[in-house]
Design an enzyme around this catalytic site. Structure first.
Site, mmCIF file in Angstrom:
data_model
loop_
_atom_site.group_PDB
_atom_site.id
_atom_site.type_symbol
_atom_site.label_atom_id
_atom_site.label_comp_id
_atom_site.label_asym_id
_atom_site.label_seq_id
_atom_site.Cartn_x
_atom_site.Cartn_y
_atom_site.Cartn_z
ATOM 1 C CE LYS C 96 -3.865 1.863 2.930
ATOM 2 N NZ LYS C 96 -4.571 1.730 4.080
ATOM 3 C CB SER C 172 -7.674 3.540 3.008
ATOM 4 O OG SER C 172 -6.914 2.795 4.011
ATOM 5 C CB SER C 196 -7.975 0.887 6.139
ATOM 6 O OG SER C 196 -8.703 2.068 6.098
#
Ligand SMILES: [Zn+2]
Lengths: 109, 486, 531
Positions: C96, C172, C196
């Site tokens: 990420k 996210s 997330s």
């Protein structure tokens, strides 16, 4: 008009924008202001929760205990090897100083 | 009718601790001789994603200071973020301690000497400590034309911020407080405490009031003062200014004033953020700081007897005057040196004190060394003083010998032997020189015998010169008298 | 249909490499080729939307083939020399783009960091690399992780859900979940501040674990809510998640909040039976409470039956495996998770984002400015998207001197209440003695692109079932548990006591094994069906 509108007056909002150091378009301002009012409405639920007087605050959920708590750092010098890479990220550098516009102050005397 | 005013002064000091590394990263703390932005790393430059890790030595040094100030050391304290924008603050917040700081309370007794200016006697001012906490230093900026140049080397140097109650009443007292604080910091070995280098920095909050009143009036804050003299000058100037303002019927405004040392004037700087809202909250990247009783005890094992206590003890135990005790306790290694020598010597400690204050300190200062670095150890000084006591050497030789010991690193006794510095007390050797001098100066002999007794000194001097100062003066005088009075 | 290298689990790939059946380089090449075909253009700052965007995954912001090639070479050399090449030898992974990786753009999906090249590497990423993993690239996310759909990224197009490209992958860690689900790397490193990792894992039908706070170092993770953020694994199988956690977990000298607890062997007992374990169900996790967008009044709403059914089906499986299902477990403070989160995460975020000021790195306004204040305002005004701005302003409001007591201090206390709920039910000497709490991961399946985006409150309430674990610090794992009627994955969540990851993984693996031959397990994401 319902109870969630304008919990945050415009002056307060403008002050926060100032504190946050944002230049904003009018359109952004109205979106942000509205969303803040919505969020604050949600947050206000907290005010109604009965809390015991002796209830402690939680700063981290986990209880580290004595053996889970990391030791403090020993006072041992390890020099960073690539300081130039750090400096290279700065938008404006002169003679190894990071350069910014001057700070606004008013000299009165 | 004139109103008598008194000043009400509180000092906020920032003390750089002399740890090897910074407070939250492994960069070295001291960048005094480094090029800009070379003593930095991802942590102290606040790169995205970095985290602080607390240096244990910072806590230990701060605890020593807190204990020396008689403050209450908290077994649980928290770090907080103080949020504001400034280019020397890379994270946009300073990691500090806010409402649960390392220590609270405490005080420092500040002896204020008698003043011939004001005719006041010596007294002791007790200055209470409001708060003592740990935090990180910011970087440095310099202004050039219309731009700021930022150097992050100083970011993350460990600081103790110590705030006094408004207990000081004059610029002189503020100066004395700083002198005593500086002495204490060096004594504890926790800070170089050099104001010129910024190791010890001071902001002063100043207000005035009618003498005898207990109200606290609006204060101004003086920043940017980097010597004790400057602090005194700046406060004096500000007190005068406030009195003038009040007498003109004006009110004092809570200004922040900048001291310009070169011009010797205060300037008011108004920045845009008049009401700062730092939005303090607990630093989530650090766990609460726990100082267990065991750790605290271990730290406090390193707490030395403090200067004022030692000064008092020196007066009592070694029977030296206050003046001497004060000087001998200005620095810890000097006090240690004195105490060790006085113990080895065992006799009148005032003699050791005299040697130290008259000769050893001067020599050390000329050499620019510390007491520990001297070749003239307490053992050697003791030996030297004993040689004079025993009459083996006279005082002139002793002063000369002091230098020789320092230069060579050899023991005084060895040097006396090697260089033949011992006092000649051999009756025969002195007698033959005396006879020689008397034979060579018939005119003076006649005068003496005619009653000019004061010539005795002259004769002794001649013998001394001949014997290069080593003749025992008592024996010389007796022998001369014998021969001349014959 | 032939099984491709991209279809294998991390576990299998590492085994193939160690037994010299396939080289790390071959694995890497297979993945690079596949990604080129399936992922489409990476997100970029000037990414103008196009109709073609709806045909690809768009998980990536930055491809890092050069790094992966170097890593593959090292693994193959070690294998050739007979050395230990690490637990993840030859396993491709993505990161990420909220983690700093030395010499790569580390953008947080924000314009303000678009030109930032990190001079250091985050601890979990360094550990993945040291274990022989191959870093394929940095994947997309909501700007600074602020969102639940990944749509707020400044780098467009934002990722799509591999099961239905018109849906969001969640957020996210949307890029992470999409990449793993679409077989663009077996593993992805995500972060979980309110859900997330778990929410996108549920939306994309993969496994996602939020470890105990402090189990995995945060060093190098660009912070959002520092007291809530947890790095963690996303994977297609429970064993892969365990393998990845094994590598990234453990104390770190660079993180003073990384716990000193020993890391157990997560794989040793992972397939042991779970008979006798106590698994709880709480009614408080079968409904959500939220303010009505029109009236502002609180509305309590039961979860859709297909979500509820998935949980009950899972409970049945556990019951059949010999576990005791404990019903009606009270978790009364669950509903306060979101308002508390609105306060705590905003306060921390506002402070964490102070450092983006145009001075040291990242975006500085190109405009001529009159002074420093204007430089700050323009740089931050132009550099941040709406979501970071909103969080900063909200954080400033609730921590301002005059409101801090009313909101921030109060939120910290309510956080204690939430923590307390968990302590009671996991207490081995208590009434419930739970080994795990079984809940839905999300109130809904993946929503459509642009369906909720922009309404920050409704977007946030999607996290209502995941955020309590972040407040309490306890671990949680989301695992696939079937599909909704319209063919979207449904996830269920297991929550456990502090540092009980090994147990949660074991319970999760038990479900996986018990349902291995179920029909729904044969379903494949849309992007894989065309092969
Ligand atoms: Zn550093």
């Amino acid at each position: 008009m319902n109870n969630k509108d304008n919990l945050i007056p415009r002056e307060v909002f403008d002050h926060l924008v100032d504190l946050a150091a944002f230049s904003l378009e009018e359109q952004e301002k109205s979106y942000l202001h509205e969303q803040m009012n919505n969020q604050l409405n949600s947050i206000r639920e907290l005010e109604a929760i009965p809390l015991p007087d002796d209830l402690p605050v939680t700063t981290h959920g986990v209880d580290y205990g004595q053996d889970g708590t990391p030791p403090l750092r020993k006072d041992e010098w390890v020099a960073c090897q690539n300081t130039a890479d750090i400096l290279a990220q700065a938008p404006c550098v002169e003679d190894d100083y990071i350069v910014v516009p001057d700070i606004p102050t008013t000299e009165l005397e | 009718m004139t109103i008598a005013y008194e000043a009400v002064i509180g000092l906020e000091t920032h003390i750089q601790l002399n740890t090897l590394t910074k407070i939250f990263c492994s960069c070295k703390a001291d960048s005094w001789e480094d090029e800009p932005n070379t003593n930095i790393c991802p942590v102290c430059t606040g790169l995205p994603g970095v985290l602080p890790v607390l240096n244990e030595k910072v806590v230990e040094k701060a605890v020593l200071l807190a204990a020396a100030m008689q403050a209450n050391i908290q077994d649980l304290s928290f770090f907080d973020r103080k949020n504001y924008f400034y280019p020397d603050l890379p994270k946009g917040y300073q990691i500090s301690q806010y409402d649960h700081s390392l220590a609270t309370g405490g005080f420092l007794d500040v002896p204020v000497p008698a003043s011939s200016d004001t005719g006041s006697d010596a007294y002791v001012r007790q200055v209470r400590i409001h708060k003592l906490h740990i935090e990180e230093d910011a970087g440095k900026t310099k202004k050039e034309k219309d731009r700021r140049y930022v150097d992050f080397n100083r970011c993350g140097v460990p600081l103790v911020e110590m705030v006094t109650e408004p207990d000081l009443r004059s610029a002189e007292e503020a100066g004395q407080y700083l002198i005593r604080l500086r002495q204490l910091l060096r004594w504890l070995g926790i800070s170089e405490a050099d104001m010129e280098k910024g190791n010890l920095r001071c902001d002063a909050n100043v207000s005035i009031r009618e003498k005898g009143s207990t109200v606290l009036n609006t204060k101004t804050e003086i920043k940017n003062v980097n010597s004790i003299d400057a602090v005194k000058d700046a406060i004096r100037k500000e007190i005068e200014r406030q009195i003038k303002e009040v007498e003109k019927g004006n009110t004092i405004k809570p200004w922040t004033l900048d001291w310009d040392d070169n011009a010797g004037v205060l300037r008011m700087m108004r920045s845009k953020e008049t009401e700062a809202d730092y939005r303090y909250f607990h630093e989530p990247d650090l766990l609460p700081l726990v100082i267990s009783p065991a750790w605290q005890a271990r730290i406090l094992e390193g707490l030395p007897e403090l200067p004022l206590a030692r000064r008092k003890r020196f007066m009592e135990e070694f029977k030296i005057p206050e003046y001497d005790a004060d000087i001998l306790t200005t620095e810890r290694d000097l006090a240690d040196y004195f105490e060790e020598t006085a113990r080895l010597y065992g006799g009148d400690a005032k003699k050791i004190s005299n040697w130290l204050m008259n000769d050893v300190l001067r020599m050390r200062n000329d050499l620019g060394k510390s007491m520990q670095e001297l070749n003239l150890t307490p053992a050697y000084l003791t030996e030297l003083v004993k040689l004079t006591d025993d009459g083996k050497i006279n005082s002139t030789i002793a002063k000369h010998l002091l230098q020789k010991v320092q230069e060579s690193g050899k023991a005084p006794y060895t040097l006396v032997e090697e260089l033949g510095l011992a006092v000649v007390s051999d009756d025969g050797a002195i007698r033959s020189v005396c006879e020689k001098i008397i034979a060579a100066n018939p005119a003076e002999v006649q005068s003496y015998r005619d009653g000019k007794q004061s010539l005795m000194g002259w004769f002794v001097g001649q013998v001394m010169r001949e014997m290069r100062g080593k003749a025992d003066p008592q024996i010389t005088q007796r022998v001369l008298k014998e021969i001349l009075d014959k | 249909m032939m099984t491709e290298l991209t279809d294998y689990s991390a576990f299998k790939l590492a085994d193939l490499v160690k037994t010299k059946q396939v080289s790390a380089r071959e694995i890497l090449q297979a993945h690079l080729q596949y990604i080129e075909k399936a992922d489409g253009r990476p997100g970029s700052l000037d990414g103008i939307p196009s109709a073609d965007d709806d045909k690809k995954i768009h998980a990536f912001i930055t491809h890092t083939e050069a790094i992966a090639l170097r890593q593959a070479k090292q693994v193959d050399e070690k294998i050739a020399k007979g050395e230990d090449a690490g637990l993840l030898a030859g396993v491709p992974f993505t990161v990420k783009d909220i983690f700093c990786v030395k010499d790569t753009p580390s953008t947080a999906a924000s314009r303000i960091l678009a030109n930032f090249t990190a001079p250091y590497t985050a601890t979990p990423v360094a550990r993945l690399a040291a274990a022989g993993g191959l870093m394929l690239g940095k994947v997309n996310l909501d700007e600074f992780t602020y969102g639940s759909s990944s749509e707020s990224s400044a780098f467009q197009p934002s990722p799509r859900n591999p099961w239905d490209l018109s849906k969001v992958p969640g957020g996210s860690s949307g890029g992470s979940a999409a990449a793993v689900a679409a077989h663009e790397g077996a593993l992805s490193l995500g972060t979980d501040t309110a859900g997330s990792i778990r929410q996108p894992a549920a939306f994309c039908g993969v496994v996602g674990m939020k470890p105990t706070y402090g189990r995995v170092s945060r060093y190098g993770l660009i912070a959002f809510g520092s007291s809530l953020d947890c790095p963690g694994p996303l994977a297609r199988t429970v064993k892969d998640a365990a393998l990845m956690l094994q590598v990234i977990a453990g104390a770190d000298k660079a993180d003073a909040t990384a716990a000193m607890k020993d890391v157990p062997d997560y794989l040793k007992d992972i397939e042991k039976d779970i008979a006798g374990m106590r698994i709880g169900l709480s009614p408080d996790y079968f409904r959500i409470t939220f303010p009505d967008p029109e009236s502002g009044e609180y509305v309590e709403q039961e979860l859709p039956t297909e979500i509820q059914d998935a949980v009950y089906r899972t409970a049945e499986v556990y019951k059949a495996l010999g576990a005791t299902i404990v019903e009606d477990v009270p978790m009364p403070n669950t509903r306060y998770g979101i308002p508390v989160y609105f306060v705590i995460s905003r306060v921390e975020a506002a402070s964490n984002l102070h450092r983006f000021d145009g001075v040291k790195y990242g975006y500085r306004t190109p405009e001529q400015v009159k002074d420093l204040t204007e430089m700050y305002r323009r740089s931050r005004g132009e550099g941040f998207g709406l979501q970071p701005k909103l969080r900063i302003l909200m954080g400033m409001y609730v921590s301002a001197a005059q409101y801090a007591e009313q909101y921030y201090q109060r939120a910290l206390k309510v956080r204690s209440l939430i923590r307390n709920d968990f302590e009671i039910v996991f207490d081995p000497g208590g009434l419930y003695k739970l080994d795990a709490l079984l809940t839905p991961t999300t109130p809904t399946t993946a929503f459509g692109m642009a369906a909720v985006y922009g309404d920050s409150v409704m977007m946030q309430y999607a996290d209502q079932l995941t955020v309590p674990a972040n407040h309490a610090g306890v671990p949680g794992i989301s695992i696939p548990a079937g599909f909704s009627d319209d063919g979207l994955p449904v996830g269920v969540q297991l929550l456990g006591a502090d540092f009980s990851e090994a147990k949660l993984l074991r319970i999760a693996r038990a479900f996986e094994m018990a349902t291995e031959t179920d029909e729904w397990r044969t379903k494949k994401p849309i992007v894989l069906e065309g092969e």
